[in-house]
Design an enzyme around this catalytic site. Structure first.
Site, PDB file in Angstrom:
ATOM      1  N   GLU A 134      22.602 -33.773 -27.453  1.00 16.15           N
ATOM      2  CA  GLU A 134      23.519 -32.854 -28.132  1.00 16.15           C
ATOM      3  C   GLU A 134      22.857 -31.484 -28.236  1.00 16.15           C
ATOM      4  O   GLU A 134      23.464 -30.466 -27.959  1.00 16.15           O
ATOM      5  CB  GLU A 134      23.897 -33.385 -29.526  1.00 16.15           C
ATOM      6  CG  GLU A 134      24.883 -32.447 -30.211  1.00 16.15           C
ATOM      7  CD  GLU A 134      25.364 -32.912 -31.572  1.00 16.15           C
ATOM      8  OE1 GLU A 134      25.241 -34.105 -31.894  1.00 16.15           O
ATOM      9  OE2 GLU A 134      25.866 -32.062 -32.326  1.00 16.15           O
ATOM     10  N   ARG A 149      25.473 -35.234 -43.230  1.00 17.23           N
ATOM     11  CA  ARG A 149      26.198 -36.489 -42.987  1.00 17.23           C
ATOM     12  C   ARG A 149      25.569 -37.647 -43.773  1.00 17.23           C
ATOM     13  O   ARG A 149      26.253 -38.576 -44.171  1.00 17.23           O
ATOM     14  CB  ARG A 149      26.287 -36.799 -41.486  1.00 17.23           C
ATOM     15  CG  ARG A 149      27.238 -37.936 -41.156  1.00 17.23           C
ATOM     16  CD  ARG A 149      27.530 -38.046 -39.667  1.00 17.23           C
ATOM     17  NE  ARG A 149      28.588 -37.162 -39.209  1.00 17.23           N
ATOM     18  CZ  ARG A 149      29.901 -37.401 -39.297  1.00 17.23           C
ATOM     19  NH1 ARG A 149      30.341 -38.536 -39.820  1.00 17.23           N
ATOM     20  NH2 ARG A 149      30.780 -36.533 -38.859  1.00 17.23           N
ATOM     21  N   GLU A 152      30.501 -43.853 -32.762  1.00 10.97           N
ATOM     22  CA  GLU A 152      29.364 -44.100 -33.649  1.00 10.97           C
ATOM     23  C   GLU A 152      29.539 -45.290 -34.606  1.00 10.97           C
ATOM     24  O   GLU A 152      28.579 -46.034 -34.840  1.00 10.97           O
ATOM     25  CB  GLU A 152      29.066 -42.833 -34.461  1.00 10.97           C
ATOM     26  CG  GLU A 152      28.543 -41.693 -33.617  1.00 10.97           C
ATOM     27  CD  GLU A 152      28.575 -40.362 -34.349  1.00 10.97           C
ATOM     28  OE1 GLU A 152      29.682 -39.829 -34.571  1.00 10.97           O
ATOM     29  OE2 GLU A 152      27.500 -39.858 -34.710  1.00 10.97           O
TER      30      GLU A 152
HETATM   31 MO1  MOS Z   1      26.299 -37.555 -31.719  1.00 10.37          MO
HETATM   32  S1  MOS Z   1      24.816 -38.454 -32.864  1.00 10.37           S
HETATM   33  O1  MOS Z   1      27.258 -36.906 -32.977  1.00 10.37           O
HETATM   34  O2  MOS Z   1      25.541 -36.416 -30.684  1.00 10.37           O
END
Ligand code: MOS
Length: 749
Positions: A226, A304, A705
């Site tokens: 990410e 989060r 997730e």
């Molecule tokens: Mo994911 S852990 O939201 O790249």
């Protein structure tokens, strides 16, 4: 429906960064990274490296034309260390050479004199020394201070969860190519093409429109790409910028493990209070997040964590504080669940502690405190009804009482094998918690032969998002899926994308695709209506055939497309989607940050070999809230993968840094991940049927997730099995529960 990539995957024809045919003149990069975790750079000697035949350029911080800065949320991370190093594995020198071998050989010749500074690896120590990435944040519901006096039981404790290697099959990598007028094209294995583009522009000091990032697919991301794919994309772009030649760098596995961040380890303190009826009245928790040496995504991950501190439960008085602690480890980063699993472990540990002390199954406490429709989460949003719905369906389908009796019977008949059962409810908020990131765009072209090309901001990383987007378009146009091609994710076709993350990619990009297709369809229907001299509402396309007032015509899809083109009406559309109704005010830590929640409940059953400390999982039985799944094969695959990955995190995957901040679990020989033999013998997944409207794409709820968190149940199932062997065992809430730890607990006091 199968994943549209399955054909090329099976034949080995799918293209990853390392498969891209090389252009002539391509150079190869390698990085010299810090051998110490904290220190002041006194000198760097690259002379021996430069002497090697085939070394084209040796690049250090002073060669960077723009900002030496890759920090996305907080500008605190250099691309190449200039004066100080902050973790073992921090890049210092970038070497480019005619071959990979030469580049890596040259790296070994580099010598750096580094004056060692004190190393911190423990987040609590970092917090004591004031080393915080951002100021702490606290989420509150009502007043825990007043609630303790009403509690009949109060327990306190401490928990630890370790990090986790992403271990994507495809390591980090990029390939940059010089284009005319100083532009650069970067093929990057990234979840965030725009982040790579933005950061490359910043480091090279050129406008974003000069940088084209292109991503066909990833061999896995899991959050590890990410933010941290950016580093390697920018390294290649920098080398291309300086040499005017194509530059490729695909990391070896051990380079990847050493130089990149992982899931954040957390150390936490909890205090929980209940009344005689076992209603949880108050919960206080402090999270010490091990952020590593730079912010990376840590502030968002920490947020989060706070959002998920009560998991699937309603607790009327909550106070949760989180500290993002700066240590001398590689910057930790996104990993499936993004801080949520870490806090869900703590509330489950608190409940387990109460259950063990009161000598009753944790399930009794779990069930009594499930969040009901209309109950408020500590951040102000109200819950739906799926938490109890999933739990009760699990009980009805799988009968945990009966399973428990069978386990008790097994345990009394077996001396050296013991079984344990745990239930794990999950509740996961869907949306980026940073509200502005919840937007996406799609570009749809219908070609004159009737074929359709679609570009979105979604990155395919094995999760099947391209298949879902193709299904969306095929559904709207009512055409065969074979007419649809999903293109690579490209910053010149789709701008300002959010990373493919937060489980929200199919929702956001799917809805944008839906909007673009609807717009084209509307225009096509008008053209057809004009041709047939009827109103547009009379026109329908069904399975590639045009119907007027429900009467079949001799027009098909292709004819309608051509007619639209000949009328000079656009067959292309670029649409923008942002989900309505979400907001969050961080000054009061209240709002409605999530489009919706995904819920579920799992039963996990473990068998422990009490001579060896080894274990296996008999079954994971799940009721999962898919909403209304638009692709059961993909969604079940996501569940199975998530469960196994979650179990790995909780059991066998053990990251070890020594006190000097050096990664000891630095290869696949020392870091164990679940293989096919450690997959539970049974994984049953039942879909909770919900029909109500939500913001999910075609009501098919986000699934990326949430299932990982069923794996948390594995830790508690093991704990219960150990207690069956040694009721006096005092077991720290310290995950992962490796076989070594199980063995110690079996024979510990
Ligand atoms: Mo994911 S852990 O939201 O790249």
């Amino acid at each position: 429906m199968n994943n549209i990539d399955s054909y090329t995957h099976l034949r080995g024809e799918s293209i990853y960064v390392d498969d891209i045919p090389l252009q002539a003149e391509t150079l190869f990069a390698a990085v010299y990274d810090s051998p110490v975790a904290h220190g002041k750079i006194i000198s760097i000697d690259v002379s021996e490296a430069e002497k090697i035949k085939g070394v084209v350029r040796v690049i250090t911080a002073k060669d960077i034309p723009g900002e030496n800065q890759i920090g996305g949320i907080v500008p605190d991370e250099e691309l190449l260390a200039s004066t100080h190093v902050h973790f073992c594995g921090m890049p210092i020198v970038l070497v480019v050479a005619e071959t990979e071998e030469i580049a890596r050989t040259a790296v070994k010749k580099i010598k750096a004199e580094i004056e060692r500074l004190p190393v911190i690896t423990d987040p609590r120590e970092a917090k004591e020394k004031g080393e915080l990435i951002i100021p702490p944040r606290t989420f509150k519901l009502d007043n825990t201070g007043d609630a303790w006096k009403d509690c009949d039981y109060i327990f306190e404790g401490r928990t630890e969860t370790n990090g986790q290697e992403h271990l994507y099959i495809e390591t980090q990598g990029a390939y940059a190519l010089p284009q005319e007028n100083g532009s650069i094209k970067i093929y990057s294995s990234t979840q965030g093409p725009t982040a790579a583009q933005r950061t490359a522009a910043r480091v090279l000091n050129i406008p974003m429109h000069q940088i084209e990032v292109d991503t066909t697919r990833l061999g896995g991301g899991f959050g590890g790409k990410e933010d941290q794919a950016t580093t390697w994309a920018v390294m290649c772009a920098l080398a291309t910028h300086l040499t005017k030649r194509p530059v490729k760098y695909c990391l070896h596995r051990m380079e990847d493990m050493r130089m990149t961040g992982k899931r954040h380890p957390y150390s936490s303190d909890f205090k929980i209070g209940l009344n005689k009826e076992l209603k949880i009245l108050a919960y206080e928790v402090s999270f010490y997040q091990n952020a590593g040496a730079a912010a990376d995504l840590s502030p968002a991950v920490m947020e989060r964590t706070l959002f998920h501190c009560t998991n699937s439960y309603f607790i009327p008085n909550v106070k949760a504080t989180a500290y993002s602690c700066r240590t001398n480890l590689p910057p930790n980063t996104a990993f499936r669940g993004f801080g949520g699993p870490q806090s869900m472990f703590v509330i489950e540990a608190a409940i387990a502690k109460v259950a063990e002390a009161l000598n009753l199954p944790a399930t009794v406490i779990q069930e009594k405190n499930l969040i009901q429709a209309g109950d408020e989460f500590p951040y102000g949003q109200k819950a739906d009804s799926e938490a109890p719905a999933c739990w009760h369906k699990t009980v009805e389908l799988y009968d945990p009482e009966k399973l428990r009796q069978e386990i008790n019977e097994f345990n009394s008949n077996n001396k050296h094998y013991k079984k344990g059962l745990a239930m794990m409810p999950i509740c996961f908020g869907i949306s980026f918690t940073k509200t502005p990131m919840n937007q996406a765009r799609a570009l749809v072209h219908v070609y004159t032969d009737g074929s359709i090309g679609i570009s979105t901001g979604a990155v395919e990383m094995g999760q099947g998002v391209n298949t879902k987007i193709a299904q969306v378009a095929a559904g709207i146009f009512s055409v065969d899926l074979k007419r649809i091609k999903i293109n690579s994710t490209n910053t010149w076709r789709i701008a300002n994308t959010s990373p493919s993350a937060a489980s929200a990619t199919a929702d956001l990009n799917g809805k944008a695709t839906q909007m673009a297709c609807m717009e084209i369809l509307k225009r096509m229907k008008q053209v057809i209506a004009d041709e047939f001299n009827v109103s547009a509402t009379a026109v329908e396309i069904k399975e590639e055939t045009i119907f007027i007032n429900n009467e079949k015509t001799d027009w098909d899809w292709k004819k309608a497309v051509m007619a639209t083109y000949l009328r000079r009406v656009s067959l292309s559309e670029h649409a923008h989607y942002s989900p309505p109704g979400i907001h969050f005010d961080a000054t009061i830590e209240k709002g409605h940050p999530f489009a919706y929640h995904t819920y579920g409940t799992a039963i996990v059953i473990a068998t422990v070999d009490c001579l060896r400390g080894t274990y296996e999982f008999d079954a994971v039985k799940v009721v999962h809230d898919f909403g209304k799944s638009m692709n059961e094969i993909i969604d079940r695959g996501q569940c199975e993968g998530g469960i196994v990955q979650g179990i790995g995190w909780m059991t066998m995957e053990e990251i070890v840094y020594d006190k000097d901040g050096k990664l000891r679990s630095n290869a696949l020989s020392t870091y164990k991940v679940p293989d096919i033999y450690s997959v539970p013998k049974e994984i049953s997944i039942h879909a909770l049927e919900t029909t109500k409207d939500n913001l999910a794409i075609l009501r098919s709820k986000a699934v990326g997730e949430p299932p990982l968190m069923y794996g948390i149940g594995a830790y508690f199932a093991l704990r219960n099995a150990i207690k069956a062997f040694n009721p006096a065992a005092e077991i720290a809430f310290d995950a992962p529960m490796t076989a070594e730890k199980v063995l110690m607990a079996l024979y510990g006091k």
